[in-house]
Design an enzyme around this catalytic site. Structure first.
Site, PDB file in Angstrom:
ATOM      1  N   CYS A   1       3.008   8.502   1.534  1.00 27.69           N
ATOM      2  CA  CYS A   1       3.433   7.560   2.570  1.00 27.69           C
ATOM      3  C   CYS A   1       3.644   6.207   1.891  1.00 27.69           C
ATOM      4  O   CYS A   1       2.728   5.678   1.270  1.00 27.69           O
ATOM      5  CB  CYS A   1       2.328   7.479   3.623  1.00 27.69           C
ATOM      6  SG  CYS A   1       2.628   6.239   4.890  1.00 27.69           S
TER       7      CYS A   1
ATOM      8  N   CYS B   1      -1.258  -2.674  15.496  1.00 22.69           N
ATOM      9  CA  CYS B   1      -0.988  -2.364  14.095  1.00 22.69           C
ATOM     10  C   CYS B   1      -1.444  -3.470  13.151  1.00 22.69           C
ATOM     11  O   CYS B   1      -1.162  -4.654  13.370  1.00 22.69           O
ATOM     12  CB  CYS B   1       0.498  -2.098  13.904  1.00 22.69           C
ATOM     13  SG  CYS B   1       0.909  -1.640  12.215  1.00 22.69           S
TER      14      CYS B   1
ATOM     15  N   CYS C   1      -2.025   2.156   8.322  1.00 25.65           N
ATOM     16  CA  CYS C   1      -1.126   1.159   7.730  1.00 25.65           C
ATOM     17  C   CYS C   1      -1.669  -0.245   7.684  1.00 25.65           C
ATOM     18  O   CYS C   1      -2.131  -0.768   8.670  1.00 25.65           O
ATOM     19  CB  CYS C   1       0.119   0.948   8.534  1.00 25.65           C
ATOM     20  SG  CYS C   1       0.888   2.145   9.358  1.00 25.65           S
TER      21      CYS C   1
ATOM     22  N   GLU D   1       0.825  -1.205   0.000  1.00 24.11           N
ATOM     23  CA  GLU D   1       0.000   0.000   0.000  1.00 24.11           C
ATOM     24  C   GLU D   1       0.852   1.245   0.000  1.00 24.11           C
ATOM     25  O   GLU D   1       1.913   1.275   0.625  1.00 24.11           O
ATOM     26  CB  GLU D   1      -0.804   0.061   1.304  1.00 24.11           C
ATOM     27  CG  GLU D   1      -1.816  -1.015   1.424  1.00 24.11           C
ATOM     28  CD  GLU D   1      -2.389  -1.084   2.825  1.00 24.11           C
ATOM     29  OE1 GLU D   1      -2.391  -0.055   3.531  1.00 24.11           O
ATOM     30  OE2 GLU D   1      -2.825  -2.164   3.210  1.00 24.11           O
TER      31      GLU D   1
ATOM     32  N   CYS E   1       5.076  -6.812   8.115  1.00 28.56           N
ATOM     33  CA  CYS E   1       6.016  -6.296   9.112  1.00 28.56           C
ATOM     34  C   CYS E   1       6.248  -7.366  10.170  1.00 28.56           C
ATOM     35  O   CYS E   1       5.351  -8.147  10.487  1.00 28.56           O
ATOM     36  CB  CYS E   1       5.441  -5.034   9.766  1.00 28.56           C
ATOM     37  SG  CYS E   1       6.585  -4.231  10.910  1.00 28.56           S
TER      38      CYS E   1
ATOM     39  N   CYS F   1       3.746  -5.095  16.755  1.00 31.41           N
ATOM     40  CA  CYS F   1       3.059  -4.104  17.610  1.00 31.41           C
ATOM     41  C   CYS F   1       1.578  -4.475  17.695  1.00 31.41           C
ATOM     42  O   CYS F   1       0.942  -4.783  16.686  1.00 31.41           O
ATOM     43  CB  CYS F   1       3.226  -2.696  17.026  1.00 31.41           C
ATOM     44  SG  CYS F   1       4.951  -2.198  16.874  1.00 31.41           S
TER      45      CYS F   1
HETATM   46  N1  SAH Z   1       7.529   0.497  11.589  1.00 30.51           N
HETATM   47  C1  SAH Z   1       7.592   1.926  11.538  1.00 30.51           C
HETATM   48  C2  SAH Z   1       6.808   2.559  10.411  1.00 30.51           C
HETATM   49  C3  SAH Z   1       5.456   1.986  10.115  1.00 30.51           C
HETATM   50  S1  SAH Z   1       4.182   2.290  11.298  1.00 30.51           S
HETATM   51  C4  SAH Z   1       7.198   2.490  12.887  1.00 30.51           C
HETATM   52  O1  SAH Z   1       6.856   1.739  13.767  1.00 30.51           O
HETATM   53  O2  SAH Z   1       7.250   3.703  13.058  1.00 30.51           O
HETATM   54  C5  SAH Z   1       3.846   3.989  11.081  1.00 30.51           C
HETATM   55  C6  SAH Z   1       3.125   4.629  12.247  1.00 30.51           C
HETATM   56  O3  SAH Z   1       1.748   4.224  12.285  1.00 30.51           O
HETATM   57  C7  SAH Z   1       3.743   4.239  13.557  1.00 30.51           C
HETATM   58  O4  SAH Z   1       3.859   5.320  14.426  1.00 30.51           O
HETATM   59  C8  SAH Z   1       2.740   3.236  14.035  1.00 30.51           C
HETATM   60  O5  SAH Z   1       2.883   3.019  15.394  1.00 30.51           O
HETATM   61  C9  SAH Z   1       1.420   3.873  13.591  1.00 30.51           C
HETATM   62  N2  SAH Z   1       0.272   2.981  13.675  1.00 30.51           N
HETATM   63  C10 SAH Z   1       0.235   1.663  13.465  1.00 30.51           C
HETATM   64  N3  SAH Z   1      -0.986   1.165  13.738  1.00 30.51           N
HETATM   65  C11 SAH Z   1      -1.760   2.202  14.121  1.00 30.51           C
HETATM   66  C12 SAH Z   1      -3.117   2.330  14.552  1.00 30.51           C
HETATM   67  N4  SAH Z   1      -3.914   1.278  14.647  1.00 30.51           N
HETATM   68  N5  SAH Z   1      -3.567   3.549  14.872  1.00 30.51           N
HETATM   69  C13 SAH Z   1      -2.760   4.635  14.792  1.00 30.51           C
HETATM   70  N6  SAH Z   1      -1.468   4.576  14.394  1.00 30.51           N
HETATM   71  C14 SAH Z   1      -0.969   3.372  14.067  1.00 30.51           C
END
Ligand code: SAH
Length: 349
Positions: free
Chosen positions: A104, A118, A337, A91, A111, A115
């Site tokens: 973006c 995510c 994401c 994406e 990944c 987390c």
């Molecule tokens: N792996 C990298 C980049 C990808 S995630 C990182 O962790 O920064 C990009 C951003 O989107 C990160 O800050 C991540 O924590 C956030 N993100 C992921 N899932 C999310 C969600 N459900 N709601 C809001 N932000 C989210």
């Protein structure tokens, strides 16, 4: 057949050395691919027929195809699902701000970071993206913009889509160097932001690359107890060390570091959490970007109320830590994401 999309002029030059042609041919090929959108060698009219044939016999220009596209109802955000030759889909998102067009991109398909909040990590990591594949995401959107307005272009770039850029470090660095080249999109390093879940040794490596890109650190918690619950990476790289790495990055590059902080109701959104965060960040050339969590399939995290979000923000600002609440874009098209790629995967399986 070898894909030459994503190679630098130098690489192309080495590749065509056996054809015994002058070096400037490599520059012409690069310009056709990266500035004129060529997807085959046939139309490269300033090359001889013989060279075009040799190129077509040995190489191809691998560009992604569009699998799907969604526009948000306010037309500010467009999300693209692009597919590569091996069937991998990623994406990327176009956000039209008043200060320009921001894109973006994904740096990996899926990944590995795990987390809890995510969507990108639900199916694990499928594979790393190559420098040329990341460039092709941006170029796809740049060309898309030009279909409506010849002068429109991608102005800023965030590596904040699916994937952890620091787990695909070499390709990510090659990509940022490539997109900076005048024969590609000529983007300044200052208009690029790398977002990381916090791989400390790579943050230090990035600081020493001599490419002054902005850094965003996904912190999401004021202490190890809370961060351990939502980000498995914290077991290896804890909050104190991570913030120290952010400070080193800022000191070295003179770039302000952004700490991203997802607000999750009842987990990390209390007044005490805000005070603790302020205490840790005070005095650093940093800002905090507060993001009410997007709820994702298979997770039960809830957003705090608007009042709670504003109070959290105010506590940071009162304590001289610059904080803003991120304006949401594209939530009606699941622009967070990984959500669209998952839908694609779930539909396939
Ligand atoms: N792996 C990298 C980049 C990808 S995630 C990182 O962790 O920064 C990009 C951003 O989107 C990160 O800050 C991540 O924590 C956030 N993100 C992921 N899932 C999310 C969600 N459900 N709601 C809001 N932000 C989210």
């Amino acid at each position: 057949m070898e894909n030459i999309f994503g190679l630098s002029i130098n690489d192309i030059s080495n590749l065509i050395a056996p054809f015994d042609v002058p070096r400037f041919r490599a520059k012409q090929i690069a310009e056709w691919m990266y500035r004129k959108g060529a997807s085959s060698f046939d139309g490269m009219t300033n090359l001889s027929k013989d060279l075009r044939k040799k190129l077509s016999d040995n190489f191809f220009i691998g560009r992604p195809s569009l699998i799907d596209k969604w526009d948000s109802s306010d037309d500010e955000t467009t999300k693209f699902l692009l597919g590569f030759k091996d069937g991998v889909a990623v994406e990327c998102v176009l956000m039209r701000h008043d200060y320009g067009n921001s894109v973006c991109i994904s740096t990996q398909a899926g990944c590995s970071m795990g987390c809890r909040f995510c969507a990108s990590t639900i199916h694990g990591v499928e594979r790393d993206l190559l420098a040329g594949e990341m460039l092709s995401e941006v170029m796809y959107i740049d060309e898309y913009l030009k279909t409506t307005d010849e002068k429109a272009k991608v102005d800023t770039l965030v590596l904040m889509g699916s994937g952890e850029p620091m787990m695909n470090y070499d390709n990510v660095i090659s990509f940022m160097r490539l997109i900076h080249e005048p024969y590609t999109l000529n983007m300044s390093y200052r208009s690029m932001t790398v977002s990381t879940a916090g791989i400390i040794d790579k943050i230090d490596s990035l600081a020493n690359e001599d490419i002054p890109v902005s850094l965003a650190i996904s912190l999401h918690a004021p202490n190890d107890d809370i961060r351990d619950l939502i980000m498995p990476v914290n077991k290896k790289y804890g909050v104190d060390d991570l913030i120290a790495a952010g400070k080193r990055y800022g000191d070295k590059t003179k770039r302000r570091v952004t700490y991203e902080y997802i607000l999750i109701a009842g987990l990390n959104d209390s007044d005490d959490n805000a005070k603790e965060l302020a205490k840790r960040l005070r005095g650093q050339l940093a800002s905090v970007n507060l993001i009410p969590v997007n709820s994702v399939m298979k997770s039960d995290f809830q957003r705090p109320s608007k009042d709670r979000v504003n109070k959290f923000c105010a506590i940071l600002n009162e304590r001289h830590v610059a904080a803003t609440v991120r304006r949401e874009m594209g939530s009606d098209i699941a622009a967070a994401c990984g959500q669209l790629r998952n839908r694609h995967i779930d539909c396939k399986s």
